[in-house]
Every structure is written in C-alpha cells, then in structure tokens.
Design an enzyme around this catalytic site. Structure first.
Site: not given
Ligand code: LLP
Length: 420
Positions: A276, A279, A319, A345-346, A374
């Site tokens: 899955e 990013r 983050y 404004c922060e 993201y």
């Molecule tokens: N599968 C599940 C169950 C997940 O919760 C996630 C991401 C992925 C796959 C995909 O993960 P990736 O390959 O994208 O790392 N907003 C945060 C990242 C949150 C990720 C949430 N879950 C950021 O901007 O770094």
C-alpha cells in the site's frame, strides 16, 4: 521531451516535461500544485518491478493524494487502492478503480461506511479490533452479504520516524495486539458471512531503515505460518506502505534492499502479497508554486512572506518536515538566511525555518518541492483562505484537475441565522 522530473534548462527556468513552470503559474495563478504523470508512472513501475518476483500487487494509498484525475491515472497504470473512508471509496469508483481491487483500512470505519463498502463488494476489510469484527458481522447478517476480512496486526515495532506517523508500536491506536491475533483469526471461522483472507501490517510512514520492515514482515509471516500449521487458510498478506522519500534529495530509495527483504522472506511461499505505498509513488512527482508577497527584515531575522501557507502545506509545522524551497528562476545572486512564512496569523505558519536561499524579490516565484503526497490533501481553509488549484502534466500538456475555492464558495458553506 525530458521526462526526468522537474529540471532546469539553460535559461535557468524550472521545467516539467517541456513546459515552463513559471508559465503555468502565470496561466493558473498561485499558489498552485503541479503534478507530473511521467514521474508517477516511473515510480509506480519501479515499485512494481521491486515486488514482481513475489507477484505483489499495488494498492495505492489514496490518502496521499486523492485528486480524481490522479486516481484515474493510477487506475490506468493498473493499481488497486487502499482507502480509509467512504469518500475515498466513492472517488476511486468514479475514477475507475474497481471495487474488487480496493482494500478498506482504518481504525474507525462507521457502520454506514461498512454497509456501503459491502454493497460495493470491495476486495477486503483490514480490521483493527474484535469490536470492529462484531460490527461488521452484524451488518453482514442484516444485509446477507459476505465480507472478506484481514486482521491488521500490531507487531509492537517502533520504526525510527516522526512519532505522529509511527503506527507499529503498542501505544498507538492501530492494529490488533500481536498476542491476540491468532485467537481472533480462529473466531473469524465461526461467523457466517465472514471470509478470513489473511493478515496485514503497516508500521508507519517515512521509514528509511528497512530492518524495521524486515522485522515486521517476519513477525507477520510467523503468525501466518503458525495459523497454517494448525489447519487454517491464510491466503494473503498485506505488507502496507511506509517507504520514505528523501525530501533533501540526497539519497534515492533503496529499492534493491527492499526487494531482497521481500524476496528472501516470500519467494518460496504461496501468500498473495499486497502493498500500500502512497508517498513513495507520488511525493516527488509534485511541486507547490508560490509567489513572494514581500520580504520583511526584523532585528532578529529575515522573513520571506509567500502566498502559500500552512493551510496549503501543513507538513513543516506538523511534523517538522523539510521541503526544499528554491526560486523558479535560478540565476546567480547572493544567499540569505530566512524563515519562509505564509500570511496566516500564527507563529507555526512556516514552510521553512532558518533556510539559506537565494535572495528573492517581491512577486517572484518560489518552488516548494516534493509536495505530491500529504500536501493538498491536508489543506484547510484556516483564516478563510481558499485552497490551491492543481494542475497535472500528461504527454507534455497541462490540465487543470482541481479548481481552487473562491471566497464566495467558502462563505456559501456558512448558514446565517437570525438572532431575533
Ligand atoms: N497503509 C496504511 C494503512 C496507512 O495508514 C498509510 C499511511 C499507508 C498505507 C501509506 O503509507 P506511505 O507509503 O505513504 O508512507 N500525513 C503524514 C503521513 C501519514 C501516513 C498515514 N498512513 C505525512 O505528511 O508525513
């Protein structure tokens, strides 16, 4: 055509395919997200190659970027999807990702979402508790529909990444405690309309040390092997996403090491494997173009104030994330140390802190790199700010794929009442 990402020609301008980024900014306005299909395709194909030896399937993590056209492009590439809400399910279906390629993850599926997903006959539910199992079962009985159930395991592994995106250790809300997985998997077999289809793991995001993946996959496999030994069927394993990308652009994703881990563990097994990624498929295939509103100098610091803000890109403040920032036109000039900030404004409204960048003038364009994942998906209307437009480049042509809201759109959401 040069399709090697966002690149500079001799005129110092930034290009995507054969299109000049500052021309796009002029045409559409700023702030503007630009995505490049050729880079998405390249990353998708590399990922697929990496898992081809084990016949792995990609289920793109829609949460990374849920623009309809981007989902349609993933559908065209042959991808399935990993979703976490009925909104994402509807978008996937509209974009042409078939329900039989869709995995529904997430710790808090509402009952109406479960109903809808069952009616759409999705591939599987990755469930995260016994309580969720009973909720799904009740709905299956009511609707007389079958559910394919996969248990998400919490392997109690804390990868080194930001704590807000680490999901594999015991203290988080994610997954079923490792020691309870076998007993729940057995229970699945006693319930009508419930088809046990396997186990899943996802320990977090933005992970570079692949030993953590190795450890997590090994423990998932141990559980599955044990269940098979005592007579249960465990046809599939879902290995999640999580591969990190280098926002500083100083290293490439080490797909070879990842491949070795996967192949060594699974090459001689019969598990159907799904992945899955979010990013790693799309972060670097996007940029955010923004305009300098003005420079400001205080006794303490220089500030470059831009027309993108934390409502467009919250990752730096949420983050402590690093995104490269550079002028759209890279000619020779001196450097300055500055905070690059938005108009909100922060104090947390910054895109970069203490950054050495080339001096920029009012109205000049800046590029914020690696904002394909993201970024726009996490935008908000804080300070009554509309979101940004989005454009995709496909076969050397630009297409608007998302309008920005107007102030009037924002106001329309509010209902004025009388206080008579
Ligand atoms: N599968 C599940 C169950 C997940 O919760 C996630 C991401 C992925 C796959 C995909 O993960 P990736 O390959 O994208 O790392 N907003 C945060 C990242 C949150 C990720 C949430 N879950 C950021 O901007 O770094």
């Amino acid at each position: 055509m040069n399709s090697s990402g966002f690149y500079r020609k001799k005129d110092n301008e930034l290009y995507v395919q054969d299109i000049c980024v500052s021309k796009l900014a002029k045409k559409y306005g700023t702030p503007l997200f630009i995505y490049d299909c050729s880079q998405i395709r390249q990353r998708y194909e590399t990922y697929l190659n990496t898992i081809s030896e084990v016949n792995g399937k990609i289920h793109y993590a829609v949460k990374a970027n849920d623009s309809l056209s981007i989902l349609k492009y993933f559908a065209k590439l042959g991808s399935g999807a990993d979703i976490v809400s009925i909104g994402e399910l509807k978008k996937c279906i509209l974009a042409g990702i078939e329900p039989k390629k869709i995995i529904f993850s997430g710790v808090g599926k509402y009952e109406y979402e479960i109903e809808e997903a069952l009616k759409q006959n999705i591939l599987q539910f990755n469930i995260e508790s016994k309580e969720e199992l009973y909720d799904i079962h009740k709905i299956c009985l009511k609707l007389k529909l079958n559910a394919n159930i996969c248990l998400r395991v919490n392997p109690n592994i804390a990868p080194s990444t930001h704590k807000k995106i680490s999901t594999g250790d015991k203290g988080t809300k994610f997954g079923i405690d490792y020691e309870n997985v076998k007993s729940i998997y057995k229970k699945l077999h006693n319930l009508d309309y419930i088809n046990p289809v396997g186990l899943a793991v996802h320990i977090g995001s933005q992970i570079f040390d692949f030993n953590y993946f190795h450890e997590a996959y090994q423990s998932l496999k141990n559980l599955a092997d044990d269940l098979i030994k005592i007579g249960y069927k465990v046809p599939s394993l879902d290995l999640g996403g999580g591969i990190g990308v280098s926002y500083k652009r100083d290293k490439k994703i080490d797909f070879l090491s990842y491949k070795k881990i996967i192949s060594n563990l699974f090459k001689d097994t019969n598990y159907e494997l799904s992945f899955e990624p979010g990013r790693s498929l799309i972060a670097e295939a996007g940029i955010l173009v923004t305009k300098v509103i003005r420079n400001k100098k205080t006794k303490a610091k220089n500030f470059v104030i831009i027309d993108a803000a934390m409502n467009n890109l919250i990752r730096p403040t949420l983050y402590d994330a690093y995104h490269q920032v550079e002028p759209a036109i890279e000619n020779d000039r001196s450097f300055v140390l500055a905070d690059i900030v938005g108009p909100i404004c922060e104090t947390g409204d910054y895109l970069a802190l203490n950054r050495k960048i080339k001096k920029v003038n009012k109205d000049e364009l800046l590029i914020i790199r690696a904002t394909g994942a993201y970024s726009s998906v996490m935008s908000s209307n804080y300070n009554s700010r509309p979101d940004a437009k989005e454009v995709i480049i496909y076969n050397n042509k630009d297409y608007l794929i998302k309008y920005s809201q107007t102030i009037e759109d924002l106001i329309l959401k509010d209902k004025l009442i009388n206080f008579d």
